[in-house]
Design a protein around this motif. Structure first.
Motif, PDB file in Angstrom:
ATOM      1  N   PHE A 186       0.731  -1.150   0.069  1.00  0.00           N
ATOM      2  CA  PHE A 186      -0.025  -0.010  -0.019  1.00  0.00           C
ATOM      3  C   PHE A 186       0.753   1.322  -0.032  1.00  0.00           C
ATOM      4  O   PHE A 186       0.325   2.328  -0.488  1.00  0.00           O
ATOM      5  N   ALA A 187       2.189   1.149   0.448  1.00  0.00           N
ATOM      6  CA  ALA A 187       3.114   2.446   0.051  1.00  0.00           C
ATOM      7  C   ALA A 187       3.281   2.553  -1.083  1.00  0.00           C
ATOM      8  O   ALA A 187       3.340   3.627  -1.696  1.00  0.00           O
ATOM      9  N   GLU A 188       3.470   1.414  -1.884  1.00  0.00           N
ATOM     10  CA  GLU A 188       3.398   1.654  -3.412  1.00  0.00           C
ATOM     11  C   GLU A 188       2.428   2.000  -4.231  1.00  0.00           C
ATOM     12  O   GLU A 188       2.561   2.955  -5.179  1.00  0.00           O
ATOM     13  N   ARG A 189       1.165   1.601  -3.811  1.00  0.00           N
ATOM     14  CA  ARG A 189       0.178   2.209  -4.211  1.00  0.00           C
ATOM     15  C   ARG A 189      -0.149   3.708  -3.798  1.00  0.00           C
ATOM     16  O   ARG A 189      -0.381   4.602  -4.611  1.00  0.00           O
ATOM     17  N   GLY A 190       0.425   4.058  -2.842  1.00  0.00           N
ATOM     18  CA  GLY A 190       0.554   5.511  -2.476  1.00  0.00           C
ATOM     19  C   GLY A 190       1.404   6.551  -3.266  1.00  0.00           C
ATOM     20  O   GLY A 190       1.531   7.547  -3.198  1.00  0.00           O
TER      21      GLY A 190
END
Length: 280
Positions: A35-39
């Motif tokens: 989810f950091a990557e998605r952010g």
């Protein structure tokens, strides 16, 4: 997905050229990484403190003898690397580890899919004036070993993003071939297991600037970002970047995975507890 050093550098330069900050994120779990990557983060970094942090322990557990730091980062790689789609992943390497042949270990990390390294655990978090730190330096387990590790990784073509705690270390790491200098302000404050002792933001900005200037004095092309201490929330990072010149980003570990997790889980639990069982 492994990125070459040049591919990683090109992506970071493109980010800065577009007017956006470089944001690195510590990932102690696969879901943090996903989810950091998605952010939209630009770098993901995994190291042993991420595991301790996401198990509810203070990040400094990573500096204590609770496990083999370098073996833990390899284990975490099995959990994190497969879920990352298009972001360079860095390994936190314990450069002072006397039980690793560092050139072989770095080569193995590269083979496993890591795109770069950072020096963690780091003795830089131990007060330079303490007897313990002096003894570490005197007995072959000092910061110079971390510099050597960064140099080895640079020579093997990996992206290198070391933590520095002083102007001298900023110069040493840049001379060793560091690509991104991460100006470390100490253990992150805020939250349930964060530090309470830290610089204020103005003092942090001054120190980050000093590290930046020292590194740029060695290599004008080196990139400098900030991390830790009172720089805990986006507004804090905004303040430091506004009060420095040439500093182009922020690396968040606790700031990106621990602090928002603490708040979100507590708030979600409270909402569920407010469910009304009455049917009137």
């Amino acid at each position: 997905m492994e990125f070459t050093r040049q591919e990683s550098l090109d992506r970071l330069q493109e980010t800065v050229s577009s007017g956006d900050p470089i944001i690195g994120a510590g990932a102690g779990t696969g879901i943090s990484a996903k989810f950091a990557e998605r952010g939209g983060v630009d770098l993901l970094i995994i190291y042993n403190s991420g595991r301790y942090r996401m198990n509810g322990r203070g990040s400094l557990a990573g500096l204590l003898p609770y496990g083999d730091a370098n073996e833990i980062v390899v284990e975490m790689g099995h959990e994190v690397l497969p879920v990352v789609e298009d972001t360079p992943v860095l390994a936190g390497v314990n450069g002072t580890d006397p039980f690793r042949q560092m050139d072989v270990f770095i080569e193995d990390l590269k083979r496993r899919g890591f795109s770069g390294v950072q020096n963690f655990p780091t003795v830089g978090l131990i007060d330079e004036d303490s007897g313990f730190r002096r003894n570490l330096e005197e007995t072959g387990m000092g910061y110079d070993k971390e510099v050597d590790m960064i140099q080895e990784a640079a020579e093997q073509g990996m992206l290198t993003c070391p933590y520095v705690f002083s102007e001298e270390q900023a110069r040493e790491m840049t001379e060793a071939g560091a690509d991104v200098i991460v100006s470390h302000m100490g253990l992150t404050t805020s939250g349930d297991i964060g530090a309470e002792t830290a610089l204020d933001l103005d003092a942090a900005a001054d120190r980050v600037q000093a590290h930046h200037d020292a590194a740029k004095g060695v290599n004008e092309d080196v990139t400098v970002i900030c991390h830790g201490g009172p720089i805990a929330w986006p507004d804090d990072a905004q303040y430091v970047l506004e009060h420095t010149e040439g500093v182009v980003g922020f690396f968040g570990a606790s700031s990106i995975e621990r602090l928002p997790t603490e708040e979100a889980i507590e708030a979600q639990a409270r909402e569920f507890k407010e469910i009304d069982l009455s049917h009137d």
